[in-house]
Design a protein around this motif. Structure first.
Motif, PDB file in Angstrom:
ATOM      1  N   PHE A 166       0.847  -1.187   0.000  1.00 29.20           N
ATOM      2  CA  PHE A 166       0.000   0.000   0.000  1.00 29.20           C
ATOM      3  C   PHE A 166       0.888   1.245   0.000  1.00 29.20           C
ATOM      4  CE2 PHE A 166      -2.684  -3.224   2.058  1.00 29.20           C
ATOM      5  CZ  PHE A 166      -3.828  -3.133   1.286  1.00 29.20           C
ATOM      6  N   PHE A 167       0.533   2.212  -0.831  1.00 29.31           N
ATOM      7  CA  PHE A 167       1.256   3.475  -0.898  1.00 29.31           C
ATOM      8  C   PHE A 167       0.408   4.552  -0.215  1.00 29.31           C
ATOM      9  CE2 PHE A 167       2.717   0.917  -4.427  1.00 29.31           C
ATOM     10  CZ  PHE A 167       4.099   1.018  -4.312  1.00 29.31           C
ATOM     11  N   ASN A 168       0.828   4.942   0.974  1.00 33.34           N
ATOM     12  CA  ASN A 168       0.065   5.886   1.776  1.00 33.34           C
ATOM     13  C   ASN A 168       0.392   7.328   1.383  1.00 33.34           C
ATOM     14  OD1 ASN A 168      -1.256   3.986   3.702  1.00 33.34           O
ATOM     15  ND2 ASN A 168       0.868   3.511   4.210  1.00 33.34           N
ATOM     16  N   GLU A 169      -0.569   8.194   1.623  1.00 36.89           N
ATOM     17  CA  GLU A 169      -0.371   9.620   1.382  1.00 36.89           C
ATOM     18  C   GLU A 169       0.626  10.183   2.408  1.00 36.89           C
ATOM     19  OE1 GLU A 169      -1.362  11.617  -0.890  1.00 36.89           O
ATOM     20  OE2 GLU A 169      -2.844  10.397  -1.965  1.00 36.89           O
ATOM     21  N   LYS A 170       1.540  10.997   1.902  1.00 42.33           N
ATOM     22  CA  LYS A 170       2.570  11.565   2.759  1.00 42.33           C
ATOM     23  C   LYS A 170       2.005  12.705   3.603  1.00 42.33           C
ATOM     24  CE  LYS A 170       7.144  13.749   2.555  1.00 42.33           C
ATOM     25  NZ  LYS A 170       8.212  14.245   1.650  1.00 42.33           N
ATOM     26  N   VAL A 171       2.456  12.777   4.850  1.00 43.09           N
ATOM     27  CA  VAL A 171       2.105  13.887   5.723  1.00 43.09           C
ATOM     28  C   VAL A 171       3.110  15.013   5.484  1.00 43.09           C
ATOM     29  CG1 VAL A 171       1.868  14.653   8.112  1.00 43.09           C
ATOM     30  CG2 VAL A 171       1.064  12.381   7.449  1.00 43.09           C
ATOM     31  N   PHE A 172       2.623  16.175   5.119  1.00 39.11           N
ATOM     32  CA  PHE A 172       3.498  17.316   4.883  1.00 39.11           C
ATOM     33  C   PHE A 172       3.129  18.447   5.830  1.00 39.11           C
ATOM     34  CE2 PHE A 172      -0.073  17.404   1.999  1.00 39.11           C
ATOM     35  CZ  PHE A 172      -0.524  18.713   2.027  1.00 39.11           C
ATOM     36  N   CYS A 173       4.057  19.352   6.039  1.00 35.58           N
ATOM     37  CA  CYS A 173       3.859  20.405   7.029  1.00 35.58           C
ATOM     38  C   CYS A 173       3.996  21.771   6.384  1.00 35.58           C
ATOM     39  CB  CYS A 173       4.837  20.260   8.187  1.00 35.58           C
ATOM     40  SG  CYS A 173       6.548  20.602   7.761  1.00 35.58           S
ATOM     41  N   GLU A 174       3.403  22.753   7.015  1.00 33.00           N
ATOM     42  CA  GLU A 174       3.505  24.150   6.624  1.00 33.00           C
ATOM     43  C   GLU A 174       4.035  24.949   7.800  1.00 33.00           C
ATOM     44  OE1 GLU A 174      -0.350  25.385   5.402  1.00 33.00           O
ATOM     45  OE2 GLU A 174      -0.237  24.408   3.440  1.00 33.00           O
ATOM     46  N   LEU A 175       4.961  25.839   7.503  1.00 34.50           N
ATOM     47  CA  LEU A 175       5.499  26.732   8.525  1.00 34.50           C
ATOM     48  C   LEU A 175       4.634  27.983   8.549  1.00 34.50           C
ATOM     49  CD1 LEU A 175       7.679  27.367  10.610  1.00 34.50           C
ATOM     50  CD2 LEU A 175       9.109  28.242   8.760  1.00 34.50           C
ATOM     51  N   ILE A 176       3.825  28.115   9.585  1.00 37.29           N
ATOM     52  CA  ILE A 176       2.861  29.200   9.658  1.00 37.29           C
ATOM     53  C   ILE A 176       3.494  30.470  10.207  1.00 37.29           C
ATOM     54  CG2 ILE A 176       0.610  29.905  10.532  1.00 37.29           C
ATOM     55  CD1 ILE A 176       0.609  27.546   8.571  1.00 37.29           C
ATOM     56  N   CYS A 177       4.264  30.344  11.275  1.00 36.18           N
ATOM     57  CA  CYS A 177       4.817  31.515  11.936  1.00 36.18           C
ATOM     58  C   CYS A 177       6.130  31.138  12.607  1.00 36.18           C
ATOM     59  CB  CYS A 177       3.824  32.077  12.966  1.00 36.18           C
ATOM     60  SG  CYS A 177       4.437  33.510  13.889  1.00 36.18           S
ATOM     61  N   ALA A 178       7.062  32.087  12.625  1.00 34.93           N
ATOM     62  CA  ALA A 178       8.342  31.908  13.305  1.00 34.93           C
ATOM     63  C   ALA A 178       8.663  33.177  14.081  1.00 34.93           C
ATOM     64  CB  ALA A 178       9.460  31.579  12.319  1.00 34.93           C
ATOM     65  N   GLU A 179       8.859  33.043  15.367  1.00 29.66           N
ATOM     66  CA  GLU A 179       9.195  34.175  16.236  1.00 29.66           C
ATOM     67  C   GLU A 179      10.527  33.889  16.922  1.00 29.66           C
ATOM     68  OE1 GLU A 179       7.363  36.715  20.014  1.00 29.66           O
ATOM     69  OE2 GLU A 179       6.226  35.074  19.107  1.00 29.66           O
ATOM     70  N   ILE A 180      11.410  34.879  16.899  1.00 27.13           N
ATOM     71  CA  ILE A 180      12.750  34.717  17.451  1.00 27.13           C
ATOM     72  C   ILE A 180      12.945  35.720  18.577  1.00 27.13           C
ATOM     73  CG2 ILE A 180      15.219  34.848  16.972  1.00 27.13           C
ATOM     74  CD1 ILE A 180      14.640  34.062  14.121  1.00 27.13           C
ATOM     75  N   ILE A 181      13.329  35.212  19.723  1.00 21.20           N
ATOM     76  CA  ILE A 181      13.711  36.045  20.864  1.00 21.20           C
ATOM     77  C   ILE A 181      15.145  35.668  21.212  1.00 21.20           C
ATOM     78  CG2 ILE A 181      13.181  36.727  23.227  1.00 21.20           C
ATOM     79  CD1 ILE A 181      10.331  35.669  22.742  1.00 21.20           C
ATOM     80  N   GLU A 182      16.065  36.629  21.152  1.00 20.10           N
ATOM     81  CA  GLU A 182      17.471  36.278  21.319  1.00 20.10           C
ATOM     82  C   GLU A 182      18.211  37.316  22.143  1.00 20.10           C
ATOM     83  OE1 GLU A 182      19.841  38.115  17.520  1.00 20.10           O
ATOM     84  OE2 GLU A 182      19.102  36.076  17.389  1.00 20.10           O
ATOM     85  N   SER A 183      19.357  36.891  22.627  1.00 19.22           N
ATOM     86  CA  SER A 183      20.278  37.754  23.364  1.00 19.22           C
ATOM     87  C   SER A 183      21.666  37.536  22.788  1.00 19.22           C
ATOM     88  CB  SER A 183      20.253  37.421  24.865  1.00 19.22           C
ATOM     89  OG  SER A 183      21.224  38.190  25.561  1.00 19.22           O
ATOM     90  N   ASP A 184      22.298  38.620  22.305  1.00 19.64           N
ATOM     91  CA  ASP A 184      23.630  38.569  21.710  1.00 19.64           C
ATOM     92  C   ASP A 184      24.637  39.160  22.693  1.00 19.64           C
ATOM     93  OD1 ASP A 184      22.689  37.536  19.226  1.00 19.64           O
ATOM     94  OD2 ASP A 184      21.959  39.535  18.743  1.00 19.64           O
ATOM     95  N   ILE A 185      25.657  38.376  23.012  1.00 17.94           N
ATOM     96  CA  ILE A 185      26.648  38.776  24.006  1.00 17.94           C
ATOM     97  C   ILE A 185      28.016  38.812  23.338  1.00 17.94           C
ATOM     98  CG2 ILE A 185      27.663  38.238  26.250  1.00 17.94           C
ATOM     99  CD1 ILE A 185      25.130  36.579  26.825  1.00 17.94           C
ATOM    100  N   LEU A 186      28.705  39.946  23.427  1.00 22.94           N
ATOM    101  CA  LEU A 186      30.060  40.085  22.911  1.00 22.94           C
ATOM    102  C   LEU A 186      31.043  39.559  23.949  1.00 22.94           C
ATOM    103  CD1 LEU A 186      29.834  43.648  21.314  1.00 22.94           C
ATOM    104  CD2 LEU A 186      29.710  41.456  20.156  1.00 22.94           C
ATOM    105  N   GLU A 187      31.933  38.668  23.517  1.00 24.21           N
ATOM    106  CA  GLU A 187      32.867  38.025  24.440  1.00 24.21           C
ATOM    107  C   GLU A 187      34.292  38.115  23.899  1.00 24.21           C
ATOM    108  OE1 GLU A 187      31.400  34.069  24.954  1.00 24.21           O
ATOM    109  OE2 GLU A 187      30.021  34.652  26.547  1.00 24.21           O
TER     110      GLU A 187
END
Length: 269
Positions: free
Chosen positions: A208-229
């Motif tokens: 049996f050849f099943n239907e593939k499950v595919f995904c959609e990227l709806i939203c991406a939120e980034i919260i970051e902290s950049d530290i100079l070292e």
């Protein structure tokens, strides 16, 4: 369009010891151009509605069905080393990409409404930063530069389906037995008996050849902290004159994922 040409000659005399040199410089021709703009007003055309041909219900259609929509939190820590020493980070532009979104269906305690989702991707960052080239008591001069880097990430998460995916289990193969009324294939000395032929085997395979499950990227939120070292000049008189060689980033990535699968849906009256 109008053009004006101006040409002038200047004579300069340079004295070097006993010799006298005369230099003649022709001034470049200056052209003043006026821009020409052409515009046109387009008329509005009339349109008439058309009736589409439809299939009367009830029908069965094959459409993408939403299995689930979920939010995933991924934490990332990375270390970047740029080619030049960084005085100050001015701006960072970020974009999120997914390389892999793979679903493994899971049966937990006899329930088929959950699964494990494997995610893999990267964050593309364009970093604008300043360098320090010249420093005096009152002037700090440098260049504005940029660098583009990719920060990879991997994660797995357990999800629960609102609408479970449809899969048919593939079995290996079945052995098909055929009745032989006279077995004299392998040994001509055998008696005329009926039964299974040990010299011949037959198999039946169903896949049996099943239907593939595919995904959609709806939203991406980034919260970051950049530290100079790793400061370069530890003996600097002011903190604003300090440069650094490494950037440590701590990122909280919030993704909204939608999983879909093509399924047959019956539309009734």
């Amino acid at each position: 369009m109008s053009k004006r040409h101006h040409s002038r000659k200047y004579e300069n005399k340079l004295h070097s010891g006993k010799q006298e040199h005369e230099i003649t410089v022709d001034k470049d021709t200056i052209e003043n151009c006026e821009a020409a703009v052409i515009s046109e007003t387009l008329p509005i055309c009339e349109n008439s509605p058309c009736k589409s041909e439809v299939t009367p219900r009830p029908v069965t259609v094959k459409v993408p069905v939403v299995l689930t929509e979920c939010g995933i939190t991924i934490t990332i820590q990375s270390s970047l080393k740029l080619e030049e020493n960084v005085l100050e980070i001015k701006h960072i532009r970020k974009n999120v990409y997914l390389n892999q979104c793979k679903l493994i269906p899971n049966s937990e305690h006899g329930k088929f409404n959950n699964g494990i989702l494997f995610l893999e991707g990267f964050i593309k960052k364009n970093i604008e930063y300043t360098t320090k080239d010249y420093n005096t008591k009152s002037v700090l001069r440098g260049k504005l530069k940029h660098a583009t880097v990719k920060v990879p990430f991997k994660s797995t998460t357990k999800i629960t389906f609102k609408t479970p995916p449809k899969f048919k289990t593939n079995i290996t193969h079945d052995e098909v037995e055929l009745l032989e009324t006279s077995i004299k294939v392998c040994d001509i000395c055998e008696e005329n008996i009926a039964g299974e032929n040990i010299c011949e085997k037959n198999f039946k395979l169903t896949e049996f050849f099943n239907e593939k499950v595919f995904c959609e990227l709806i939203c991406a939120e980034i919260i970051e902290s950049d530290i100079l070292e790793n400061p370069i000049n530890k003996d600097c008189k002011s903190s604003i004159e300090q440069t650094f060689s490494n950037i440590t980033e701590r990122v909280v990535l919030l993704l909204t994922i939608r999983l879909l699968q093509n399924q047959h849906v019956e539309i009734s009256k």
